[in-house]
Enzyme design. Structure first.
Site, PDB file in Angstrom:
ATOM      1  N   ARG A  35       0.823  -1.218   0.000  1.00  0.00           N
ATOM      2  CA  ARG A  35       0.000   0.000   0.000  1.00  0.00           C
ATOM      3  C   ARG A  35       0.853   1.263   0.000  1.00  0.00           C
ATOM      4  NH1 ARG A  35      -4.794  -1.840   4.102  1.00  0.00           N
ATOM      5  NH2 ARG A  35      -6.399  -2.148   2.520  1.00  0.00           N
ATOM      6  N   LYS A 196     -15.557 -17.247   3.999  1.00  0.00           N
ATOM      7  CA  LYS A 196     -17.022 -17.273   4.046  1.00  0.00           C
ATOM      8  C   LYS A 196     -17.659 -16.951   2.706  1.00  0.00           C
ATOM      9  CE  LYS A 196     -17.716 -16.118   8.872  1.00  0.00           C
ATOM     10  NZ  LYS A 196     -18.215 -15.098   9.778  1.00  0.00           N
ATOM     11  N   GLY A 345      -7.141  -8.125   1.400  1.00  0.00           N
ATOM     12  CA  GLY A 345      -6.001  -8.132   2.321  1.00  0.00           C
ATOM     13  C   GLY A 345      -5.265  -9.461   2.394  1.00  0.00           C
ATOM     14  N   GLY A 368     -12.268  -4.724   2.041  1.00  0.00           N
ATOM     15  CA  GLY A 368     -13.705  -4.499   2.176  1.00  0.00           C
ATOM     16  C   GLY A 368     -14.223  -3.479   1.175  1.00  0.00           C
TER      17      GLY A 368
HETATM   18  C1  3PG Z   1      -8.321  -2.216   5.344  1.00  0.00           C
HETATM   19  O1  3PG Z   1      -7.209  -2.647   5.645  1.00  0.00           O
HETATM   20  O2  3PG Z   1      -9.255  -2.953   4.996  1.00  0.00           O
HETATM   21  C2  3PG Z   1      -8.519  -0.732   5.325  1.00  0.00           C
HETATM   22  O3  3PG Z   1      -7.337  -0.067   5.639  1.00  0.00           O
HETATM   23  C3  3PG Z   1      -9.650  -0.350   6.256  1.00  0.00           C
HETATM   24  O4  3PG Z   1      -9.349  -0.752   7.545  1.00  0.00           O
HETATM   25  P1  3PG Z   1     -10.544  -1.130   8.533  1.00  0.00           P
HETATM   26  O5  3PG Z   1     -11.129  -2.416   7.974  1.00  0.00           O
HETATM   27  O6  3PG Z   1      -9.915  -1.300   9.870  1.00  0.00           O
HETATM   28  O7  3PG Z   1     -11.541  -0.013   8.487  1.00  0.00           O
HETATM   29 MG    MG Z   2     -10.556  -4.376   6.547  1.00  0.00          MG
END
Ligand code: 3PG
Ligand code: MG
Length: 388
Positions: A35, A196, A345, A368
């Site tokens: 990132r 999931k 991620g 997400g």
């Molecule tokens: C992530 O890693 O998904 C983003 O940086 C958002 O982080 P969060 O899910 O803790 O809001």
């Molecule tokens: Mg996240």
């Protein structure tokens, strides 16, 4: 939505919302700086144009209070190494020291401020907190695609207070994922793994009309195997989804399931590991990876596609014994001519670890946020820029 190119940033103080939410190894070193690298083009552009860059980000989930474990200091240091330029770390997010540092900065300077989530106002979307951040600058640039699904102060409130624009990473992320979602070059293959099926169903449903093949692996495939009547032993299953998946599997989802699987008594390094047809899993076994025939089958489908989208690991990638399927698919996707997109991620972290992330034509920085976007939801952070 305004973009960075349309802003005159020269000599201006620019609040830059970035997503510097990296992961760390046990020893405290950064395990995945993907990132940070993805953010460099915007940072370089701002510096080249003589802006003062005031960079803000979250790191982890410190719950609205300061916590040394979640300090952005080591992240700022790594960003500086990657950029090859000095970056000043400010050990406060908003307040007198932050104010003084922002005031003292000269054109071309880059400052990284302490974790936004050390203040409860960030996640509570508190207008007073947003105002304190906005006061530090003249302009606002959002380059944090990964956090655009959060209605947090720095994402949705600050752009109401300052002239705002999208940074280069955000623009490219939105453009690429919009094309993937609404107008992909076909055939399109979607490879889904992870835990999931319920979290992936919204994108399956949204992308179904334009997808030619869904290849399922990882624990989410177990639920579908079970729905189709396979014995899955002790495998991780989402019991509440089995009935729903029976229905979907009948609806002609163009589903491809693992024909062979790697199993063991449990996810441990000592376990004895076997490869079996998916129909022959023993009652005491867990499915922990896709097998070699499945790798061949999925790769052949991907090979014939013009676009391939992949989200979620296909096995228990914390252990080498159950990473082979994911690794083999990554290598095969690296050889195809089609446009390959990977995001999320866990899979990105696994591919960075394997040294295979560079084999993909586009890597989304969103987890997400990407899933919500592909499911057709409006992202609050993007909407805030569009209406500012
Ligand atoms: C992530 O890693 O998904 C983003 O940086 C958002 O982080 P969060 O899910 O803790 O809001
Ligand atoms: Mg996240």
């Amino acid at each position: 939505m305004k973009t960075l190119e349309t802003l005159d940033v020269s000599g201006k103080r620019v609040i830059v919302r970035a997503d510097l939410n990296v992961s760390f190894r046990q020893d405290g070193t950064i395990s995945d700086d993907f990132r940070l690298k993805a953010f460099l083009p915007t940072l370089r552009t701002l510096q080249d144009q003589g802006a003062v860059s005031l960079v803000f980000s979250h790191l982890g989930r410190p719950d609205g209070k300061p916590d040394e474990h979640f300090s952005l200091r080591p992240v700022a240091e790594q960003l500086s190494r990657l950029l090859g330029k000095d970056i000043r770390f400010v050990d406060e997010t908003a307040g007198d020291r932050a104010q003084a540092a922002a005031q003292a900065a000269r054109p071309g300077d880059i400052l990284v401020f302490e974790n936004l989530r050390f203040d409860p106002g960030e996640e509570a979307n508190d207008p007073a907190f947003a105002k304190k951040i906005a006061q530090l600058g003249d302009l606002y640039v959002n380059d944090a695609f990964g956090v655009c699904h959060r209605s947090h102060a720095s994402v949705v409130e600050v752009p109401k207070l300052l002239p705002s624009a999208a940074g280069m990473l955000l623009v490219r992320g939105i453009a690429t994922l919009t094309a993937l979602r609404d107008n992909p070059e076909r055939p399109l293959t979607v490879i889904l793994g992870g835990a999931k099926i319920s979290t992936k169903l919204p994108i399956v449903e949204r992308m179904l009309p334009r997808t030619d093949a869904f290849c399922l692996g990882g624990a989410l495939a177990n639920t579908v195997l079970r729905a189709k009547g396979f014995r899955t032993g002790k495998s991780v299953i989402e019991t509440t989804m089995v009935e729903r998946m029976k229905q979907l599997a009948q609806d002609g989802m163009k589903l491809h399931l693992p024909e062979d699987v790697v199993v063991a008594d449990g996810p441990t390094a000592e376990a004895s590991v076997h490869t079996r047809p998916s129909a022959e899993v023993h009652d005491h076994e867990m499915i922990l990876d896709i097998g070699p025939k499945t790798v061949e089958a999925f790769s052949d489908i991907a090979q014939k596609s013009k676009t391939v989208f992949w989200n979620g690991p296909l096995g228990w990638t914390e252990l080498a014994a159950f990473s082979r399927g994911t690794e083999a698919i990554a290598r095969r996707l690296g050889e195809i001519d089609g446009f390959t997109v990977v995001g999320g991620g866990d899979i990105v972290a696994a591919l960075v670890n394997m040294g295979l992330i560079d084999k993909f034509k586009f890597v989304s920085t969103g987890g997400g946020a990407m899933l919500e976007f592909l499911a057709g939801k409006e992202l609050p952070g993007v909407a805030a820029l569009a209406s500012s």
